[in-house]
Write an enzyme that holds these catalytic residues in place. Structure first.
Site, PDB file in Angstrom:
ATOM      1  CG  ASP A   1      40.217  32.691  28.418  1.00  0.00           C
ATOM      2  OD1 ASP A   1      40.938  33.003  27.448  1.00  0.00           O
ATOM      3  OD2 ASP A   1      40.598  32.780  29.598  1.00  0.00           O
TER       4      ASP A   1
ATOM      5  CG  HIS B   1      44.358  33.218  27.705  1.00  0.00           C
ATOM      6  ND1 HIS B   1      43.357  33.488  28.612  1.00  0.00           N
ATOM      7  CD2 HIS B   1      45.513  33.545  28.327  1.00  0.00           C
ATOM      8  CE1 HIS B   1      43.878  33.959  29.731  1.00  0.00           C
ATOM      9  NE2 HIS B   1      45.184  34.007  29.592  1.00  0.00           N
TER      10      HIS B   1
ATOM     11  CD  GLU C   1      33.392  43.503  30.041  1.00  0.00           C
ATOM     12  OE1 GLU C   1      34.511  43.638  29.496  1.00  0.00           O
ATOM     13  OE2 GLU C   1      32.947  44.311  30.894  1.00  0.00           O
TER      14      GLU C   1
ATOM     15  N   GLY D   1      40.745  40.782  32.317  1.00  0.00           N
ATOM     16  CA  GLY D   1      40.336  41.991  33.013  1.00  0.00           C
ATOM     17  C   GLY D   1      40.919  43.211  32.338  1.00  0.00           C
TER      18      GLY D   1
ATOM     19  CB  SER E   1      46.006  33.541  32.657  1.00  0.00           C
ATOM     20  OG  SER E   1      45.705  34.852  32.266  1.00  0.00           O
TER      21      SER E   1
END
Length: 357
Positions: free
Chosen positions: A82, A120, A162, A181, A291
């Site tokens: 994240d 987040h 990634e 995403g 999320s």
């Protein structure tokens, strides 16, 4: 035992059993204050145990409280990929492993700490594994699981970054939670890169000693203007796409429909949001989206691996499918698939059920 058997044979005796003492297990209820169902500012963890407070529907939760008598995620490590993780948050610090974390964005590569605007990842971590029974704040779905912060999406990243995040410490990190995403609402396919696709294959082949890394993925918040199938990460057979339902058991209006959605988990969209940890050692009472549903499912996966560490990556998928509870069965989206399992593009196989799983 002979006398008991003789008594049972008598026509005048309805039943006969020896009185044996047994040790009864205490039902563990977390002593965390936010678990005590305070109605103030939606300050309780309805997604773990929904009693119908604040206009919610009782039972629309992940059915986890009885699981904690036997399994709490001990020995299972969950990577939170994240925008960062506050490793010294009072409700997370006991569960955080800072020896294998990583930062792909800037600064110290071994420090996943978020900046002030990175709000987040820390809530995601709390949903998965905020420390339970510590008299502080709330509890995650797997209150004794280990958390690893993998800071990836706080800045621009490429396919190589990634892929590295997917593969990072795949021998030690059993579960990876991804609440990110492609941009939602586009309605067009946005695929994962070739390196990331190769990393998925590598981790399910070699991760966890060959049993496969468990990759959970947010199904997306584009609502009816998008589709899970357009997300090249969530639509992979190697990931578990998680949708969101509200506190009344309806698909949250932002939660994208689609065949790639495996199961759904509670999140906001109804009368209340999700209470969880936040940066600066605080809490938020309004976290949500797929999320939030995804790290909740990651916590359930950690409980499953605590119960049986020999589960393969496909075993975890199938168990989540077969144990999911069908909700809103009158909804016209439900069909029986070729394995005779009800599936819906709205809900996947249904609401995650931790105890059944």
């Amino acid at each position: 035992l002979e006398k008991t058997a003789a008594l049972k044979g008598s026509k005048n005796v309805e039943s006969a059993n020896p009185l044996l003492k047994k040790i009864r297990a205490k039902k563990s209820t977390p002593n965390d204050p936010l678990y005590l169902f305070s109605n103030t500012n939606s300050g309780y963890l309805w997604h773990l145990n929904n009693t119908g407070e604040n206009n919610g529907t009782a039972g629309i939760d992940i059915n986890v409280s009885n699981v904690w008598d036997s399994y709490t995620g001990v020995g299972v490590t969950v990577g939170i990929i994240d925008d960062g993780l506050q490793t010294d948050h009072p409700d997370l610090i006991a569960n955080v492993n800072t020896t294998i974390d990583f930062n792909w964005n800037n600064g110290d590569p071994d420090d996943p700490s978020p900046n002030s605007g990175d709000t987040h990842g820390t809530p995601c971590a709390g949903v998965t594994a905020a420390k339970g029974n510590n008299n502080i704040g709330g509890s995650g779905a797997a209150p004794d699981a280990t958390l690893v912060g993998l800071r990836l999406i706080a800045g621009g990243v490429n396919d190589s970054d990634e892929a590295e995040a997917m593969s990072h410490e795949s021998g030690l990190i059993q579960v990876k939670s991804n609440s990110w995403g492609p941009s939602d609402g586009q309605g067009t396919l946005d695929d994962a890169g070739s390196l990331t696709k190769a990393a998925f294959i590598h981790t399910i082949t070699n991760g966890r000693g060959g049993l496969g890394t468990i990759h959970l993925w947010a199904a997306g918040n584009g609502g009816d203007s998008d589709d899970v199938n357009y997300d090249g990460f969530a639509n992979s057979i190697y990931t578990i796409a998680i949708g969101a339902i509200d506190d009344q058991g309806n698909r949250s209006d932002y939660s994208e429909p689609g065949a790639a959605k495996l199961v759904s988990a509670p999140s906001d969209g109804g009368s209340q949001g999700i209470t969880t940890t936040q940066i600066n050692s605080t809490y938020t009472y309004s976290f949500g989206g797929t999320s939030s549903a995804t790290p909740l499912a990651a916590g359930v996966a950690a409980l499953m691996l605590d119960a049986n560490p020999n589960l393969g990556w496909r075993d975890v998928q199938e168990i989540l499918i077969r144990s999911a509870r069908q909700i809103n069965p009158a909804d016209g989206s439900w069909v029986l698939n070729s394995a005779n399992i009800p599936f819906s593009h709205e809900y996947g196989a249904g609401l995650i059920d931790a105890e059944l799983a």
